[in-house]
Structures are given as structure tokens and as C-alpha cells.
Scaffold this motif. Structure first.
Motif, mmCIF file in Angstrom:
data_model
loop_
_atom_site.group_PDB
_atom_site.id
_atom_site.type_symbol
_atom_site.label_atom_id
_atom_site.label_comp_id
_atom_site.label_asym_id
_atom_site.label_seq_id
_atom_site.Cartn_x
_atom_site.Cartn_y
_atom_site.Cartn_z
ATOM 1 N N ASP A 122 0.833 -1.216 0.000
ATOM 2 C CA ASP A 122 0.000 0.000 0.000
ATOM 3 C C ASP A 122 0.864 1.262 0.000
ATOM 4 O OD1 ASP A 122 -2.315 -1.490 -0.021
ATOM 5 O OD2 ASP A 122 -2.609 -1.392 2.155
ATOM 6 N N GLU A 123 1.919 1.242 0.812
ATOM 7 C CA GLU A 123 2.790 2.420 0.919
ATOM 8 C C GLU A 123 3.547 2.683 -0.381
ATOM 9 O OE1 GLU A 123 3.216 1.630 5.693
ATOM 10 O OE2 GLU A 123 4.645 0.761 4.269
ATOM 11 N N THR A 149 8.559 9.500 3.050
ATOM 12 C CA THR A 149 7.976 8.934 4.275
ATOM 13 C C THR A 149 7.379 7.557 4.015
ATOM 14 O OG1 THR A 149 7.475 11.135 5.158
ATOM 15 C CG2 THR A 149 6.242 9.276 6.088
ATOM 16 N N TRP A 150 6.632 7.426 2.908
ATOM 17 C CA TRP A 150 5.988 6.156 2.588
ATOM 18 C C TRP A 150 7.011 5.065 2.250
ATOM 19 C CZ3 TRP A 150 1.943 9.266 -0.468
ATOM 20 C CH2 TRP A 150 0.777 9.418 0.303
ATOM 21 N N VAL A 151 8.022 5.411 1.481
ATOM 22 C CA VAL A 151 9.024 4.401 1.110
ATOM 23 C C VAL A 151 9.829 3.977 2.341
ATOM 24 C CG1 VAL A 151 10.995 3.866 -0.365
ATOM 25 C CG2 VAL A 151 9.136 5.267 -1.255
ATOM 26 N N SER A 152 10.123 4.934 3.210
ATOM 27 C CA SER A 152 10.811 4.603 4.464
ATOM 28 C C SER A 152 9.956 3.677 5.327
ATOM 29 C CB SER A 152 11.140 5.880 5.250
ATOM 30 O OG SER A 152 12.046 6.694 4.537
ATOM 31 N N ALA A 153 8.648 3.945 5.374
ATOM 32 C CA ALA A 153 7.722 3.103 6.141
ATOM 33 C C ALA A 153 7.658 1.699 5.543
ATOM 34 C CB ALA A 153 6.329 3.728 6.162
ATOM 35 N N VAL A 184 13.950 -5.830 0.561
ATOM 36 C CA VAL A 184 14.535 -4.740 1.356
ATOM 37 C C VAL A 184 15.583 -3.990 0.537
ATOM 38 C CG1 VAL A 184 16.043 -4.237 3.331
ATOM 39 C CG2 VAL A 184 14.059 -5.723 3.631
ATOM 40 N N HIS A 185 16.439 -4.734 -0.149
ATOM 41 C CA HIS A 185 17.513 -4.097 -0.923
ATOM 42 C C HIS A 185 16.951 -3.281 -2.091
ATOM 43 C CE1 HIS A 185 20.614 -7.300 0.587
ATOM 44 N NE2 HIS A 185 20.156 -6.507 1.534
ATOM 45 N N LEU A 186 15.937 -3.816 -2.767
ATOM 46 C CA LEU A 186 15.319 -3.081 -3.876
ATOM 47 C C LEU A 186 14.630 -1.807 -3.386
ATOM 48 C CD1 LEU A 186 13.756 -6.006 -5.966
ATOM 49 C CD2 LEU A 186 15.629 -4.506 -6.683
ATOM 50 N N THR A 187 13.943 -1.913 -2.249
ATOM 51 C CA THR A 187 13.251 -0.748 -1.686
ATOM 52 C C THR A 187 14.258 0.302 -1.216
ATOM 53 O OG1 THR A 187 11.444 -2.194 -0.970
ATOM 54 C CG2 THR A 187 11.509 0.013 -0.019
ATOM 55 N N LEU A 191 14.661 4.154 -2.572
ATOM 56 C CA LEU A 191 14.693 5.327 -1.692
ATOM 57 C C LEU A 191 15.941 6.172 -1.956
ATOM 58 C CD1 LEU A 191 13.436 6.944 0.607
ATOM 59 C CD2 LEU A 191 14.582 5.418 2.234
ATOM 60 N N ALA A 192 17.071 5.510 -2.162
ATOM 61 C CA ALA A 192 18.319 6.236 -2.446
ATOM 62 C C ALA A 192 18.199 7.024 -3.747
ATOM 63 C CB ALA A 192 19.483 5.252 -2.531
ATOM 64 N N LEU A 193 17.564 6.439 -4.756
ATOM 65 C CA LEU A 193 17.406 7.118 -6.046
ATOM 66 C C LEU A 193 16.401 8.261 -5.950
ATOM 67 C CD1 LEU A 193 17.458 4.009 -8.408
ATOM 68 C CD2 LEU A 193 19.284 5.682 -8.055
ATOM 69 N N ILE A 194 15.393 8.097 -5.101
ATOM 70 C CA ILE A 194 14.432 9.181 -4.837
ATOM 71 C C ILE A 194 15.152 10.348 -4.156
ATOM 72 C CG2 ILE A 194 12.434 9.851 -3.432
ATOM 73 C CD1 ILE A 194 11.408 6.923 -3.920
ATOM 74 N N ASN A 195 15.955 10.026 -3.154
ATOM 75 C CA ASN A 195 16.707 11.066 -2.437
ATOM 76 C C ASN A 195 17.687 11.782 -3.368
ATOM 77 O OD1 ASN A 195 15.390 10.459 -0.047
ATOM 78 N ND2 ASN A 195 16.984 9.082 0.691
ATOM 79 N N ASN A 196 18.312 11.007 -4.272
ATOM 80 C CA ASN A 196 19.242 11.603 -5.226
ATOM 81 C C ASN A 196 18.517 12.538 -6.197
ATOM 82 O OD1 ASN A 196 21.906 11.729 -6.598
ATOM 83 N ND2 ASN A 196 20.796 10.753 -8.262
#
Length: 202
Positions: A122-123, A149-153, A184-187, A191-196
């Protein structure tokens, strides 16, 4: 004689058309190859900034057409890949939870794991929805904050799945661990690519 000359001229004109057509086709192929190569290099360079760069590259390198050289499309595709994997893992674990070999002590952790994976799905879906609205949005700051926030959750939920199997032995734990670690690794990479992308946007 005049008829022969017309035939020769026509043949030459036809040949020139064929040559011109072939040059156009070869040029298009070269351009497509060049674009794909640029996209591949872009993905590899971007993935080098993640914690699991090899997994990042192998999971995204087949999506060059969708990603091109866009950091936003790269992050969006990484999210999509992670979501697909969570859905696939959840379905596999649903089957595993009903397998005859599962031990009574594993039923509870398995059900808990399935519950948090549903939350993770869902997140990630919410994140995908927001990502599609990012480009040119006046609410960029709010949207990117929600996505992070959602990807971290989702990442926390996936980690929680593993916690239920801590201290347990057996094949089920190993199967769950292998599948969940991949998720976990894919998520995490997404998140790293979103932050970048966010750092480049700012």
C-alpha cells in the motif's frame, strides 16, 4: 536507344532511393543504440550511489527505454520494480504459509509478515501515485516528503517481517530471509534514487 536510357535512369533512381532508405534505417538504429547506451551508462552511474549498486543496475538495466536519462523516471521505475517484487514475494509467502511442512511456531510470524507486506504494498503504491504527479507540480516539496515517508515506512515494514523469524531455525526462515532481503535491498535502492533525484531537483 531512348527507351534504354529511360530504363537505366529509372533503375539508378530506384537504386538511389534504396540506398537512401538504408542509410536512414541504419542512422535510426545507430541513434537508438546511442540513446540506449547513454541510458545504460546513466543507470550504472546513478546506481553507484546506492547501497546495493549491482542489484540496482541488474534490476533497472532492462528498462532503458522507460528511464532514458531522467533521474525522476529512474526513481519511479525503481519504485515500480520494488513494488512488483513485494507483490510477488507476498504471493509466494501466502503459498508458503499453507504448505504442509510449515511448523506451528512459524505460523504466527508468517501471518505477521504477510500483514506488514500488505502495508508495504500500500505504501509503495501511494508513493507511485505521488511520483506520477511530481513533474512540474507546485506542491513538489509536499509530494516528495510524502514519498520519502511512505518508502521509508515500507522499508521498516519489510524489516519487521524478518524480526518475527529471529532465533528460529529451519528452511522456512531461510526462504523468507532470502526473499525479504531482496525486497529490502530493492526498496532501499529506490529510496536512495528518490533522495538523489530530490537533491538534483533542489
Amino acid at each position: 536507344m531512348e527507351g534504354s536510357l529511360i530504363k537505366i535512369t529509372s533503375a539508378k533512381a530506384f537504386l538511389l532511393v534504396i540506398i537512401s532508405f538504408n542509410i536512414h534505417i541504419n542512422s535510426s538504429v545507430a541513434m537508438d543504440y546511442g540513446a540506449e547506451k547513454a541510458s545504460t551508462e546513466f543507470i550504472k552511474t546513478s546506481c553507484s550511489k546506492t547501497i546495493w549498486p549491482s542489484l540496482c543496475f541488474t534490476s533497472l538495466s532492462s528498462h532503458t527505454g522507460a528511464i532514458q536519462t531522467s533521474p525522476r523516471l529512474l526513481a519511479q521505475t525503481a519504485l515500480s520494480v520494488a513494488l512488483d517484487q513485494v507483490v510477488s514475494t507476498s504471493a509466494a509467502m501466502q503459498r508458503l504459509s499453507k504448505a504442509p511442512g510449515i511448523k506451528p511456531g512459524e505460523v504466527g510470524p508468517m501471518n505477521d509478515c504477510l500483514e506488514v507486506l500488505t502495508d508495504s504494498i500500500d505504501e509503495l503504491k501511494n508513493s507511485m501515485g505521488e511520483m506520477s504527479q511530481l513533474n512540474g507540480s507546485p506542491n513538489y516539496a509536499l509530494l516528495i516528503s510524502d514519498i520519502q515517508t511512505w518508502v521509508s515506512a515500507a522499508l521498516t515494514d519489510e524489516d519487521t517481517c524478518m524480526d518475527g523469524f529471529a532465533g528460529k531455525a529451519g528452511n522456512t526462515k531461510n526462504v523468507v530471509r532470502g526473499r525479504i532481503l531482496n525486497v529490502v535491498h530493492l526498496t532501499s535502492n529506490a529510496l536512495a534514487l528518490i533522495n538523489n533525484y530530490n537533491s538534483l531537483h533542489g
